[in-house]
Enzyme design. Sequence first.
Site, PDB file in Angstrom:
ATOM      1  N   HIS A  48      -2.172  -1.482  -7.592  1.00  0.00           N
ATOM      2  CA  HIS A  48      -0.812  -1.561  -8.131  1.00  0.00           C
ATOM      3  C   HIS A  48      -0.693  -2.597  -9.237  1.00  0.00           C
ATOM      4  O   HIS A  48       0.284  -2.593  -9.977  1.00  0.00           O
ATOM      5  CB  HIS A  48       0.185  -1.873  -7.019  1.00  0.00           C
ATOM      6  N   ARG A  73      -8.994  -5.239  -4.796  1.00  0.00           N
ATOM      7  CA  ARG A  73      -8.514  -4.004  -4.181  1.00  0.00           C
ATOM      8  C   ARG A  73      -8.656  -2.887  -5.217  1.00  0.00           C
ATOM      9  O   ARG A  73      -8.163  -3.006  -6.340  1.00  0.00           O
ATOM     10  CB  ARG A  73      -7.047  -4.115  -3.758  1.00  0.00           C
ATOM     11  N   GLU A 152      -2.368   1.849   6.486  1.00  0.00           N
ATOM     12  CA  GLU A 152      -1.005   1.761   5.952  1.00  0.00           C
ATOM     13  C   GLU A 152      -0.266   3.097   6.016  1.00  0.00           C
ATOM     14  O   GLU A 152       0.677   3.316   5.246  1.00  0.00           O
ATOM     15  CB  GLU A 152      -1.003   1.186   4.523  1.00  0.00           C
ATOM     16  N   ASP A 178       3.692   0.062   2.820  1.00  0.00           N
ATOM     17  CA  ASP A 178       3.421   1.489   3.006  1.00  0.00           C
ATOM     18  C   ASP A 178       3.505   1.881   4.469  1.00  0.00           C
ATOM     19  O   ASP A 178       3.979   2.982   4.794  1.00  0.00           O
ATOM     20  CB  ASP A 178       2.041   1.846   2.438  1.00  0.00           C
TER      21      ASP A 178
HETATM   22  C1  3PY Z   1       1.374  -2.441   1.392  1.00  0.00           C
HETATM   23  O1  3PY Z   1       2.055  -3.243   2.027  1.00  0.00           O
HETATM   24  O2  3PY Z   1       1.511  -1.211   1.420  1.00  0.00           O
HETATM   25  C2  3PY Z   1       0.315  -2.963   0.545  1.00  0.00           C
HETATM   26  O3  3PY Z   1      -0.447  -2.202   0.008  1.00  0.00           O
HETATM   27  C3  3PY Z   1       0.233  -4.449   0.363  1.00  0.00           C
HETATM   28  O4  3PY Z   1      -0.158  -4.758  -0.888  1.00  0.00           O
HETATM   29 MG    MG Z   2       0.058  -0.160   0.165  1.00  0.00          MG
END
Ligand code: 3PY
Ligand code: MG
Length: 259
Positions: A48, A73, A152, A178
């Site tokens: 992101h 990441r 997530e 997420d």
């Molecule tokens: C999330 O919380 O979805 C993440 O990817 C944290 O960066």
């Molecule tokens: Mg995420």
Amino acid sequence: MSSLHALSHSLNGGKPVFTIWCGLPEPLIAGTLAQEPGYGCVTLDLQHGAMDLAAAIRAIPLVAAAGKPSLPRIPVGEFQTASRLLDAGAAGIIAPMINSVQDARAFVAATKYPPVGGRSWGPHAAVPLSGLGPAEYFAAANSLTVTFAMIETREALAQVDAILAVGGIDALFIGPYDLSIGLSGGGAIDPDGPETSQAIQHALTRAKAAGKRAGIYAATGERAGHFANLGYDLIAIGTDAVFLREGAASMLRAAVAPA
Ligand code: 3PY
Ligand code: MG
């Protein structure tokens, strides 16, 4: 100890490791923040964040110059990028949206040398950064480079034990934002809510039961402290853009404060 050895070493030290979350595409920002004492690591966000591969590869030696490991990441499913970042000297990789055993195996294939995975040879910057010779680096690489599979989604949570059982997956990394979207069926972003918090505790318990590590993202220092108290091994704090704006805001507040 080399910066490449530092992450796996500190994750075994019994104290939480705090990693600074960098998304701005300027290596000097990551290199500068790496100098902040107390943080054990710097995360470069290619999912992101605006940071691209070239900026991340330039950031790694600047972070290493401060004695810190880099933990990038990657974007979703871009496992080739994981290999390239490890070749450039990253100490580990966080892979988002690992929702199945198949995803976990594809992640391992790119990040661990045979027989565990299928990583291809070419660690041009990792070898000098490790302080080892090529043969020693090859022998140590699978245990030096830490793989964090992001949990997530609801699907990932249901598969958490199977994902943890994949050889070469060293740790989970929870994305509370997420996860809250998934758990609410797209209803809300609620990273601190009761259902998300229960899932955060459950994932931690499962990782510990599997003898593996657990990491998580925290938007604030207070939340990071909470996760440290729960027993998380690696806690990401940030972002760099927020640090810059909060620093600017607090300086101005002090400058215009009533005498
Ligand atoms: C999330 O919380 O979805 C993440 O990817 C944290 O960066
Ligand atoms: Mg995420």
